[in-house]
Each structure stands twice: as structure tokens, then as C-alpha cells.
Design a protein around this motif. Structure first.
Motif, PDB file in Angstrom:
ATOM      1  N   SER A  85       0.812  -1.224   0.000  1.00 10.83           N
ATOM      2  CA  SER A  85       0.000   0.000   0.000  1.00 10.83           C
ATOM      3  C   SER A  85       0.843   1.270   0.000  1.00 10.83           C
ATOM      4  O   SER A  85       0.311   2.367   0.169  1.00 10.83           O
ATOM      5  N   GLN A  86       2.159   1.143  -0.184  1.00 14.16           N
ATOM      6  CA  GLN A  86       3.039   2.303  -0.129  1.00 14.16           C
ATOM      7  C   GLN A  86       2.986   3.102  -1.432  1.00 14.16           C
ATOM      8  O   GLN A  86       2.664   2.587  -2.493  1.00 14.16           O
ATOM      9  N   ILE A  87       3.312   4.379  -1.318  1.00 13.22           N
ATOM     10  CA  ILE A  87       3.341   5.270  -2.479  1.00 13.22           C
ATOM     11  C   ILE A  87       4.746   5.289  -3.073  1.00 13.22           C
ATOM     12  O   ILE A  87       5.732   5.450  -2.355  1.00 13.22           O
ATOM     13  N   LEU A  88       4.843   5.165  -4.373  1.00 14.40           N
ATOM     14  CA  LEU A  88       6.130   5.202  -5.045  1.00 14.40           C
ATOM     15  C   LEU A  88       6.625   6.642  -5.119  1.00 14.40           C
ATOM     16  O   LEU A  88       5.895   7.530  -5.546  1.00 14.40           O
ATOM     17  N   VAL A  89       7.861   6.860  -4.689  1.00 13.12           N
ATOM     18  CA  VAL A  89       8.415   8.213  -4.662  1.00 13.12           C
ATOM     19  C   VAL A  89       9.700   8.350  -5.482  1.00 13.12           C
ATOM     20  O   VAL A  89      10.234   9.440  -5.613  1.00 13.12           O
ATOM     21  N   ARG A  90      10.182   7.231  -6.044  1.00 15.78           N
ATOM     22  CA  ARG A  90      11.421   7.295  -6.816  1.00 15.78           C
ATOM     23  C   ARG A  90      11.479   6.092  -7.752  1.00 15.78           C
ATOM     24  O   ARG A  90      11.055   4.988  -7.395  1.00 15.78           O
ATOM     25  N   LEU A  91      12.027   6.295  -8.942  1.00 19.77           N
ATOM     26  CA  LEU A  91      12.125   5.231  -9.935  1.00 19.77           C
ATOM     27  C   LEU A  91      13.509   5.288 -10.562  1.00 19.77           C
ATOM     28  O   LEU A  91      13.887   6.305 -11.139  1.00 19.77           O
ATOM     29  N   VAL A  92      14.274   4.201 -10.439  1.00 27.48           N
ATOM     30  CA  VAL A  92      15.663   4.191 -10.901  1.00 27.48           C
ATOM     31  C   VAL A  92      15.916   2.935 -11.729  1.00 27.48           C
ATOM     32  O   VAL A  92      15.600   1.819 -11.301  1.00 27.48           O
ATOM     33  N   ASP A  93      16.515   3.106 -12.899  1.00 29.62           N
ATOM     34  CA  ASP A  93      16.973   1.993 -13.726  1.00 29.62           C
ATOM     35  C   ASP A  93      18.390   1.660 -13.291  1.00 29.62           C
ATOM     36  O   ASP A  93      19.295   2.492 -13.409  1.00 29.62           O
ATOM     37  N   SER A  94      18.617   0.438 -12.785  1.00 26.44           N
ATOM     38  CA  SER A  94      19.917   0.135 -12.209  1.00 26.44           C
ATOM     39  C   SER A  94      20.230  -1.347 -12.333  1.00 26.44           C
ATOM     40  O   SER A  94      19.454  -2.192 -11.876  1.00 26.44           O
ATOM     41  N   MET A 102       9.885   3.503  -2.208  1.00 25.30           N
ATOM     42  CA  MET A 102       8.602   3.754  -1.560  1.00 25.30           C
ATOM     43  C   MET A 102       8.822   4.656  -0.342  1.00 25.30           C
ATOM     44  O   MET A 102       9.940   5.018  -0.006  1.00 25.30           O
ATOM     45  N   ASP A 103       7.725   4.996   0.338  1.00 26.01           N
ATOM     46  CA  ASP A 103       7.833   5.808   1.544  1.00 26.01           C
ATOM     47  C   ASP A 103       8.666   5.112   2.615  1.00 26.01           C
ATOM     48  O   ASP A 103       9.436   5.744   3.335  1.00 26.01           O
ATOM     49  N   LYS A 104       8.519   3.788   2.737  1.00 25.47           N
ATOM     50  CA  LYS A 104       9.167   3.062   3.831  1.00 25.47           C
ATOM     51  C   LYS A 104       9.926   1.838   3.334  1.00 25.47           C
ATOM     52  O   LYS A 104       9.951   0.803   3.998  1.00 25.47           O
ATOM     53  N   LEU A 127      11.996   8.047   7.912  1.00 29.03           N
ATOM     54  CA  LEU A 127      11.246   7.973   6.671  1.00 29.03           C
ATOM     55  C   LEU A 127      11.994   8.704   5.550  1.00 29.03           C
ATOM     56  O   LEU A 127      13.049   9.289   5.767  1.00 29.03           O
ATOM     57  N   HIS A 128      11.410   8.669   4.365  1.00 27.84           N
ATOM     58  CA  HIS A 128      11.940   9.366   3.189  1.00 27.84           C
ATOM     59  C   HIS A 128      13.359   8.892   2.843  1.00 27.84           C
ATOM     60  O   HIS A 128      14.277   9.677   2.664  1.00 27.84           O
ATOM     61  N   LEU A 129      13.506   7.580   2.774  1.00 31.84           N
ATOM     62  CA  LEU A 129      14.772   7.014   2.340  1.00 31.84           C
ATOM     63  C   LEU A 129      14.955   7.262   0.850  1.00 31.84           C
ATOM     64  O   LEU A 129      14.007   7.203   0.082  1.00 31.84           O
ATOM     65  N   ASN A 130      16.165   7.534   0.455  1.00 35.39           N
ATOM     66  CA  ASN A 130      16.468   7.781  -0.954  1.00 35.39           C
ATOM     67  C   ASN A 130      17.298   6.618  -1.484  1.00 35.39           C
ATOM     68  O   ASN A 130      18.504   6.535  -1.253  1.00 35.39           O
TER      69      ASN A 130
END
Length: 403
Positions: A85-94, A102-104, A127-130
Motif C-alpha cells: 500500500s506504499q506510495i512510489l516516490v522514486r524510480l531508478v533503472d539500475s 517507496m515511503d518506507k 522515513l523518506h529514504l532515498n
């Protein structure tokens, strides 16, 4: 049937480009020639189900193919565990995967093979891990690659860096001093001592297990002139270090500056000037070896001045464009306009060849990244029962193709 005629290899390749990707993984066991073919980037690029961009919105995830014609398809991700149920906050091709922050936590995803793996943070992690990217220890002489993920939180002078290892599911904190470095600048032998570096997390790329990202630092303590360099994170030594100079920098907050892997073992760098809208692309002239960054040379690949060229940096969040260079020496870009609508731009021969709005991407301001499909399976991730249990015995190619 000793005189049985074999299919021409060109026809075999054409048939296999129509086989679903999940089946290709199993068919690697048929023969060495097929296994070699499936590892060929050209084969994957020509597959009927290939694509070049992935876009995510609040409601859907899309793949976008631009060759031979533009096609948009909906992707489905099976988000595991507590991240469902988490919101996606970052998308990386790696490293052949998509790293969905996600948030968590994060989900490692191979959309071509419908495989996912959950990375959940340690207890009491802020929270807000990058999540920056996925790499591996390229000094180990072992058969199996041990993948690792690098992330950061509290992105300031007291940032904490963490490494997650896929095999053990263990976390390791990095010393804060490893986010700094003692360096001689790549264009001079003058030792500068400890310098404070500003990393650009929006453009991290992975090549041969090492992460590379753009960074800048002040030329002196008495000036605001910024020097832009490429920094690497080596998972073997688990530390940052300067890699090479860049052929350009940013002069304005809304200048675009994006790094990509080019032709599998080189780099390309795109810049768009916010004021003039001029687009420039450089590529490295030699293969990238993470031990010899000082030898990296850049050459101009493309320079385009188009009066009606749009601003490629998104106004809402200053997000950078996604792009790649195709075999026809054209620049293909994905970006959002001032209303948040996603567009694909094709540039070449000093002109804007085409621009197409992605009407089927209904939600504004999608996250997007360049992504070329991969048959690399996620270590410890979810696999289809057939992929993980069935071992194909050797079978004649003609038998397989006739099934």
C-alpha cells in the motif's frame, strides 16, 4: 531423419523474438547458441515485447516503446509484503532492474520477467529514504554476483549512507566521512584536502557493478563558481571517490544535466540550457573502467539549437528528463510539459523530428526513467514456479520451435 532440413538462423531469431520473456529464461538451457543470443542486447532490443521507458502514476504503470512505432502498454507490479500500500516516490533503472523507492522501503522489479523483491528498512530507520541504485562487488572472483543497494537519508552534511545486501538481507551503515573524500582534482595535481560535495541523486547510473553520479563543489572557499565532476561509489571498497571531469556544468537551476550509459560500456551526457533551450550531448570516446577515470575523454555527439524546443526540466519538482541515443544517432527524450503531461521527443540533424503526447498516461506528473528490458533474474526474488522448478533437458532446436 538424418536429412531433416534445419530452419535458417535468421528465421529462428525471428521466431524467438515473439516468445514471451518469461519463457526465454527457460529456453536458455536449450543450447549455447540460444543462451548467447538471449544475452545479446540487440536481440532484446528487437524483441516484439521490448520497450525503452517506464512511467508511473498514482494509478498505473506504463511501458513506452518508440521503435518501430510508439506504443504504450500498462504494466502490472506485484508489490510484496508490507509495501503493497506504499506510495512510489522514486524510480531508478539500475543493473538491469527497476528500483522503485517507496515511503518506507523499496521494491526491486524486473517488469519483463514479472519478478519483484521487497527491501524493507531496519526498525526505527527515518522515513523518506532515498534509494540511489543497485550494484555489486566487482572484485570478488565468484560465480554468483552479490547485489547490493545504496541508499541515503537526511540528505545534508550529516547524511547517513546505508548498504543493503541481497543475499543476506543485512544492512550496513557507512561512516559519514566516506561521503567526503580527499582528492586531487582530475584536472590538476593540487591536493585540496577534504572538500564538501553536493551530489545529484536524480541521475545515478550503474555500470559493471559500480554506481556513478553527478556532483559539484565550490572551486574555492571564496567563490561560488561550481565545478562539476563525476563521482563513483565502489561496492568493493564501499566508498565514494572522484572519477572524472565533465565536459560541462550547470549554469542555471533549471538546466538539464543527465548521465546515461551509452553502448553498454561508455557514458553519454545530456545538457539543455534553460535560457537558450540549446541541447548538447557528449559521449566518452573510450570504454569505462572504474579504475582509470582520469583517462576518460569526452567528445561532442550532438548539438541542437531549435527555437521551439521545450524546457526539459519539469517545473513542478525540477525533475530531469529521461533519454537515450538510438542507432540512427537520434536523441529520444521523455519529459513532462508545464501541465504535467508526458511527451516523447525525437531529435536529430539539428531539428525536432517528432513530438508525441502520451495521451494514455492520464495522470499528470508521472515518474519516468529510461529502461531497457533484461533477462537478469532478481536474486531471492519471486519467480514463476516454472522458472524455478523446471529444468529443461537438452532438446533439438527444431523440436522446440515446432511446439
Amino acid at each position: 531423419m538424418a536429412n531433416k532440413e534445419k530452419l535458417p538462423w535468421v528465421l529462428v531469431e525471428e521466431i524467438l523474438t515473439r516468445v514471451p520473456p518469461t519463457s526465454l529464461v527457460r529456453l536458455k538451457a536449450v543450447c549455447k547458441r540460444w543462451n548467447t543470443l538471449f544475452n545479446d542486447k540487440t536481440f532484446i532490443k528487437n524483441h516484439k515485447k521490448t520497450f525503452q521507458f517506464v512511467l508511473t502514476t498514482r494509478s498505473k504503470i506504463y511501458s513506452v516503446s518508440v521503435s518501430p512505432k510508439l506504443e504504450v502498454s500498462v504494466l502490472t507490479i506485484d508489490t510484496p509484503g508490507r509495501l503493497k500500500s506504499q506510495i512510489l516516490v522514486r524510480l531508478v533503472d539500475s543493473s538491469g532492474f527497476l528500483l522503485c523507492g517507496m515511503d518506507k522501503g523499496a521494491v526491486v522489479w524486473n517488469p519483463w520477467l514479472s519478478q519483484t523483491r521487497c527491501i524493507e528498512p531496519e526498525v526505527n530507520t527515518p522515513l523518506h529514504l532515498n534509494f540511489l541504485g543497485i550494484g555489486y562487488d566487482n572484485n570478488r572472483r565468484v560465480d554468483e554476483i552479490v547485489y547490493k543497494t545504496l541508499l541515503v537519508y537526511n540528505m545534508d552534511s550529516d547524511s547517513t549512507w546505508k548498504i543493503h545486501e541481497f543475499a543476506s538481507d543485512a544492512w550496513k551503515d557507512e561512516e559519514q566521512e566516506k561521503a567526503k573524500y580527499t582528492t586531487s582534482t582530475t584536472s590538476s595535481s593540487t591536493t585540496r584536502g577534504f572538500i564538501r560535495v553536493m551530489y545529484h541523486f536524480s541521475g545515478v547510473v550503474s555500470l559493471n557493478g559500480t554506481l556513478y553520479l553527478l556532483a559539484n563543489y565550490a572551486e574555492t572557499h571564496l567563490t561560488y563558481r561550481l565545478l562539476f565532476i563525476l563521482v563513483k561509489f565502489n561496492f568493493s571498497s564501499e566508498e565514494f571517490s572522484p572519477f572524472c571531469d565533465l565536459p560541462c556544468g550547470k549554469n542555471h537551476l533549471r538546466d538539464a544535466l543527465v548521465l546515461r550509459v551509452f553502448r553498454e560500456d561508455q557514458f553519454s551526457l545530456l545538457k539543455q540550457c534553460y535560457v537558450t533551450k540549446k541541447v548538447e550531448v557528449w559521449v566518452t570516446t573510450n570504454k569505462i573502467d572504474d579504475q582509470y577515470g582520469r583517462d576518460v575523454k569526452w567528445t561532442s555527439f550532438m548539438e541542437v539549437s531549435i527555437p521551439n524546443m521545450p524546457d526539459l526540466v519539469e517545473i513542478k519538482s525540477y525533475a530531469q528528463p529521461s533519454y537515450f541515443l538510438d542507432d540512427d544517432k537520434r536523441l529520444v527524450i521523455c519529459s513532462c510539459d508545464e501541465t504535467g503531461r508526458a511527451w516523447i521527443y525525437v531529435v536529430g540533424e539539428n531539428k525536432l523530428i517528432s513530438k508525441v503526447q502520451l495521451d494514455s498516461v492520464v495522470d499528470p506528473w508521472p515518474f519516468h526513467c529510461t529502461y531497457f528490458p533484461s533477462l537478469v533474474q532478481i536474486p531471492g526474488g519471486k519467480r514463476e514456479a516454472a522458472e524455478s522448478r523446471i529444468k529443461l533437458p537438452y532438446m533439438d532446436e527444431e523440436v522446440i520451435l515446432s511446439l
